[in-house]
Write a protein that holds these residues in place. Structure first.
Motif, PDB file in Angstrom:
ATOM      1  N   GLY A  21       0.837  -1.261   0.080  1.00  0.00           N
ATOM      2  CA  GLY A  21      -0.107  -0.021  -0.111  1.00  0.00           C
ATOM      3  C   GLY A  21       0.798   1.309  -0.082  1.00  0.00           C
ATOM      4  O   GLY A  21       0.499   2.168  -0.487  1.00  0.00           O
ATOM      5  N   SER A  22       2.056   1.300   0.689  1.00  0.00           N
ATOM      6  CA  SER A  22       2.921   2.579   0.838  1.00  0.00           C
ATOM      7  C   SER A  22       3.707   2.501  -0.544  1.00  0.00           C
ATOM      8  O   SER A  22       3.872   3.578  -1.226  1.00  0.00           O
ATOM      9  N   ALA A  23       4.135   1.283  -1.080  1.00  0.00           N
ATOM     10  CA  ALA A  23       4.890   1.553  -2.163  1.00  0.00           C
ATOM     11  C   ALA A  23       4.050   1.905  -3.485  1.00  0.00           C
ATOM     12  O   ALA A  23       4.332   2.587  -4.252  1.00  0.00           O
ATOM     13  N   VAL A  24       2.908   1.124  -3.509  1.00  0.00           N
ATOM     14  CA  VAL A  24       1.989   1.435  -4.860  1.00  0.00           C
ATOM     15  C   VAL A  24       1.320   2.702  -4.687  1.00  0.00           C
ATOM     16  O   VAL A  24       0.567   3.088  -3.676  1.00  0.00           O
ATOM     17  N   GLY A  25       1.534   3.796  -5.330  1.00  0.00           N
ATOM     18  CA  GLY A  25       1.043   5.036  -5.037  1.00  0.00           C
ATOM     19  C   GLY A  25       0.985   5.824  -6.428  1.00  0.00           C
ATOM     20  O   GLY A  25       1.106   5.322  -7.534  1.00  0.00           O
ATOM     21  N   LEU A  26       0.893   7.263  -6.195  1.00  0.00           N
ATOM     22  CA  LEU A  26       1.141   8.144  -7.423  1.00  0.00           C
ATOM     23  C   LEU A  26       2.312   7.722  -8.235  1.00  0.00           C
ATOM     24  O   LEU A  26       2.388   7.856  -9.359  1.00  0.00           O
ATOM     25  N   GLY A  27       3.527   7.267  -7.579  1.00  0.00           N
ATOM     26  CA  GLY A  27       4.730   6.997  -8.309  1.00  0.00           C
ATOM     27  C   GLY A  27       4.531   5.812  -9.273  1.00  0.00           C
ATOM     28  O   GLY A  27       4.922   5.850 -10.257  1.00  0.00           O
ATOM     29  N   ASN A  28       3.578   5.052  -9.277  1.00  0.00           N
ATOM     30  CA  ASN A  28       3.363   3.803  -9.982  1.00  0.00           C
ATOM     31  C   ASN A  28       2.363   4.145 -11.226  1.00  0.00           C
ATOM     32  O   ASN A  28       2.512   3.999 -12.341  1.00  0.00           O
ATOM     33  N   ILE A  29       1.147   5.208 -10.797  1.00  0.00           N
ATOM     34  CA  ILE A  29       0.207   5.447 -11.669  1.00  0.00           C
ATOM     35  C   ILE A  29       0.273   6.833 -12.370  1.00  0.00           C
ATOM     36  O   ILE A  29      -0.505   6.965 -13.462  1.00  0.00           O
ATOM     37  N   PHE A 108       3.831  17.822  -1.219  1.00  0.00           N
ATOM     38  CA  PHE A 108       3.275  17.975  -2.840  1.00  0.00           C
ATOM     39  C   PHE A 108       2.616  16.804  -3.245  1.00  0.00           C
ATOM     40  O   PHE A 108       1.738  16.749  -4.010  1.00  0.00           O
ATOM     41  N   TYR A 109       3.018  15.737  -2.672  1.00  0.00           N
ATOM     42  CA  TYR A 109       1.982  14.515  -2.723  1.00  0.00           C
ATOM     43  C   TYR A 109       0.506  14.775  -2.562  1.00  0.00           C
ATOM     44  O   TYR A 109      -0.188  14.419  -3.424  1.00  0.00           O
ATOM     45  N   SER A 110       0.364  15.384  -1.397  1.00  0.00           N
ATOM     46  CA  SER A 110      -1.096  15.933  -1.110  1.00  0.00           C
ATOM     47  C   SER A 110      -1.673  16.695  -2.012  1.00  0.00           C
ATOM     48  O   SER A 110      -2.905  16.619  -2.629  1.00  0.00           O
ATOM     49  N   PHE A 228      13.815   4.390  -6.158  1.00  0.00           N
ATOM     50  CA  PHE A 228      13.740   4.822  -4.947  1.00  0.00           C
ATOM     51  C   PHE A 228      12.461   5.453  -4.628  1.00  0.00           C
ATOM     52  O   PHE A 228      11.816   5.031  -3.452  1.00  0.00           O
ATOM     53  N   PHE A 229      11.516   6.088  -5.279  1.00  0.00           N
ATOM     54  CA  PHE A 229      10.410   6.682  -5.157  1.00  0.00           C
ATOM     55  C   PHE A 229       9.527   5.601  -5.046  1.00  0.00           C
ATOM     56  O   PHE A 229       8.636   5.795  -3.861  1.00  0.00           O
ATOM     57  N   THR A 230       9.427   4.825  -5.883  1.00  0.00           N
ATOM     58  CA  THR A 230       8.464   3.964  -5.885  1.00  0.00           C
ATOM     59  C   THR A 230       8.262   2.967  -4.862  1.00  0.00           C
ATOM     60  O   THR A 230       7.225   2.398  -4.510  1.00  0.00           O
ATOM     61  N   LEU A 231       9.589   2.588  -4.448  1.00  0.00           N
ATOM     62  CA  LEU A 231       9.612   1.474  -3.367  1.00  0.00           C
ATOM     63  C   LEU A 231       9.475   2.143  -2.052  1.00  0.00           C
ATOM     64  O   LEU A 231       9.743   1.591  -0.809  1.00  0.00           O
ATOM     65  N   SER A 232       9.099   3.532  -2.028  1.00  0.00           N
ATOM     66  CA  SER A 232       9.312   4.015  -0.487  1.00  0.00           C
ATOM     67  C   SER A 232      10.452   4.189   0.265  1.00  0.00           C
ATOM     68  O   SER A 232      10.161   4.073   1.238  1.00  0.00           O
ATOM     69  N   LEU A 233      11.490   4.165  -0.388  1.00  0.00           N
ATOM     70  CA  LEU A 233      12.725   3.825   0.436  1.00  0.00           C
ATOM     71  C   LEU A 233      13.482   5.241   0.937  1.00  0.00           C
ATOM     72  O   LEU A 233      13.354   6.178   0.478  1.00  0.00           O
ATOM     73  N   SER A 326       1.327   6.163   5.013  1.00  0.00           N
ATOM     74  CA  SER A 326       2.677   5.734   5.493  1.00  0.00           C
ATOM     75  C   SER A 326       3.925   7.052   5.382  1.00  0.00           C
ATOM     76  O   SER A 326       5.031   6.713   5.889  1.00  0.00           O
ATOM     77  N   LEU A 327       3.380   8.095   4.937  1.00  0.00           N
ATOM     78  CA  LEU A 327       4.215   9.200   5.063  1.00  0.00           C
ATOM     79  C   LEU A 327       3.986  10.014   6.205  1.00  0.00           C
ATOM     80  O   LEU A 327       4.697  10.772   6.773  1.00  0.00           O
ATOM     81  N   ILE A 328       2.681   9.830   6.873  1.00  0.00           N
ATOM     82  CA  ILE A 328       2.516  10.393   8.072  1.00  0.00           C
ATOM     83  C   ILE A 328       2.909   9.654   9.173  1.00  0.00           C
ATOM     84  O   ILE A 328       3.147  10.144  10.340  1.00  0.00           O
TER      85      ILE A 328
HETATM   86  N1  PHE Z   1       6.085   4.965  -2.746  1.00  0.00           N
HETATM   87  C1  PHE Z   1       5.118   5.920  -3.147  1.00  0.00           C
HETATM   88  C2  PHE Z   1       4.614   6.185  -4.579  1.00  0.00           C
HETATM   89  O1  PHE Z   1       4.994   5.336  -5.394  1.00  0.00           O
HETATM   90  C3  PHE Z   1       5.413   7.312  -2.570  1.00  0.00           C
HETATM   91  C4  PHE Z   1       6.288   7.153  -1.191  1.00  0.00           C
HETATM   92  C5  PHE Z   1       7.624   7.580  -1.164  1.00  0.00           C
HETATM   93  C6  PHE Z   1       5.737   6.708  -0.133  1.00  0.00           C
HETATM   94  C7  PHE Z   1       8.293   7.334   0.012  1.00  0.00           C
HETATM   95  C8  PHE Z   1       6.156   6.723   1.118  1.00  0.00           C
HETATM   96  C9  PHE Z   1       7.514   6.944   1.126  1.00  0.00           C
HETATM   97  O2  PHE Z   1       3.726   6.872  -4.846  1.00  0.00           O
END
Ligand code: PHE
Length: 449
Positions: A21-29, A108-110, A228-233, A326-328
């Motif tokens: 849930g954390s990893a799959v986000g705006l980064g993927n889609i 900025f994600y929000s 890095f971004f997509t795996l929430s690292l 997961s960012l909060i």
């Molecule tokens: N991995 C999330 C995404 O792909 C963004 C994210 C980055 C979440 C870092 C948590 C920590 O959208």
């Protein structure tokens, strides 16, 4: 640290679900398809996959491992790990970079998630009858409207904070248990539709037809940053989620499942999105507006476009929402565990801070667009600072701490990898990941171009 007082996920699957849930986000889609579109398609995909396997997966395992062994929020976890290893307190930087970075990303994600909310509401009415110019005006109009941007940003922050308020199992775990299956079901549905009614084979060719000529230094660096971004690292999210993981669970195996799922979602979403784009003869290389301008244009003309469009935007909301919580959580855990603040007060404080910064981000698209640092507006500045500087830096430190500072025996007992597999992972963290990350840095500061 006493682990009996901390909350724990209810099962191995719960951990997998929340971490996916954390990893799959705006980064993927949102980010992955537009970056693929603007970075030459298959060349970008290939390098991104190589980075996920070579840098991302080993670091994902390492970060989750640090969280579970440290049994605390990112700062406290690093404090007890550094003490255990007899190392300097400077390693606490990993925790601080993560907590601060996560808040910067969320600001900025929000705002972007707010765009998605606006389009979800629009999708209820359908995009029928809208042409390219009209859709361009809708997006430009949204960016030019500070009140609308701030309103949607506020709604999204409230949604995210609401879940985190509920706590680790009753809030975060429960939200993921509802949204993630929904996300997968919609994704498969869209893909099936793409195969039957759109141009899946053109999408397939675009993403996987290998063209070595198209790979250049820029493509490699963009792909590494995106891994890095997509795996929430490196942002404390994986470390914090790992700290709620029971002792009996194999970090290595669960991390592999998480990385595989995240990658599959990016590829499947990419296939679905580009199948719509190509079926309507549209352009793939349009940038961040791909799913907001180009895709609705496809929805406006294709059969059942209204239903497909609405499902698509619901999917993106689910993806963004399960990532934002997961960012909060890292900063919340820090305030709760370190300053003995109540969870409610901690979540409100964190959300208020992020909300304020997010308001500035929203204004950077219009009233404050003249404000630039190093030639970048606030939105690009925060994106660059986090993805290109803070995440790789945290990743570098995590690799070094795990494979060069911690006692090898501790690492070995915690990670759940045997013999040769352990040697391989350890060697990658010792040599490959640090060297690769340093190369990104040198490029960012312009030493190599
Ligand atoms: N991995 C999330 C995404 O792909 C963004 C994210 C980055 C979440 C870092 C948590 C920590 O959208």
């Amino acid at each position: 640290m006493d682990s009996s007082k901390r909350s724990h996920w209810s099962s191995r699957w719960a951990f997998i679900l929340v971490t996916v849930g954390s990893a799959v986000g705006l980064g993927n889609i949102w980010k992955f398809p537009f970056m693929t579109g603007t970075n030459g398609g298959s060349a970008f995909v290939l390098v991104y996959l190589a980075c996920v396997v070579g840098i991302g997966v080993p670091l994902l395992m390492a970060e989750a491992m640090l969280g579970r062994r440290g049994q605390g929020d990112p700062v406290d976890a690093m404090r007890s790990l550094a003490r255990e290893a007899g190392a300097s307190r400077l390693w606490l930087a990993i925790g601080y970079i993560g907590i601060v970075g996560a808040l910067l990303i969320l600001s900025f994600y929000s705002v972007v998630a707010g765009w998605i909310l606006e389009y979800t509401v629009r999708a209820v009415g359908g995009f029928q009858g809208m042409d390219k110019a009209m859709l361009g005006e809708v997006f430009a109009g949204l960016l030019a409207d500070p009140l609308r941007l701030v309103a949607w940003h506020t709604v999204f922050m409230a949604l995210s904070a609401g879940v985190v308020l509920g706590g680790v199992t009753a809030g975060i775990e429960r939200a993921n248990k509802i949204m993630m299956p929904g996300l997968f079901a919609i994704l498969l549905g869209l893909l099936g539709y793409g195969a039957v009614a759109a141009d899946l084979s053109a999408a397939f060719r675009f993403l996987f037809h290998f063209e070595p000529k198209a790979i250049d230094a820029q493509v490699v660096l963009a792909a590494m940053g995106h891994a890095f971004f997509t795996l929430s690292l490196g942002m404390g999210a994986i470390m914090t989620y790992g700290s709620y993981l029971g002792r009996e669970i194999s970090i290595a195996r669960t991390s592999l499942v998480v990385a595989t799922a995240d990658t599959l979602v990016a590829l499947l979403a990419g296939l679905a999105i580009f199948s719509f784009v190509f079926a309507q003869g549209l352009e793939p290389a349009v940038g961040p507006g791909l799913i907001l301008q180009t895709l609705p244009l496809a929805f406006s003309t294709m059969p059942f476009g209204d239903v497909v469009g609405l499902l698509f935007f619901v999917l993106v909301v689910f993806a963004a929402w399960t990532s934002s919580i997961s960012l909060i959580e890292p900063a919340t855990a820090y305030l709760v565990e370190h300053f003995s603040l109540g969870r409610r007060a901690a979540v409100l404080l964190v959300s208020l801070l992020v909300w304020l910064l997010g308001v500035a981000v929203a204004l950077s698209f219009n009233d404050w667009s003249g404000f630039k640092v190093f030639g970048l507006g606030l939105f690009d500045l925060l994106d660059t600072l986090t993805s290109k500087i803070m995440m790789p830096l945290a990743g570098l430190l995590i690799a070094l701490f795990t494979a060069r500072v911690m006692q090898r025996a501790h690492v070995e007992s915690e990670i759940g990898l045997g013999g040769r597999a352990f040697g391989l992972w350890y060697g990658v963290l010792r040599y490959v990941s640090p060297v690769a990350i340093v190369l990104i840095f040198l490029n960012v500061i312009g030493v190599i171009g």
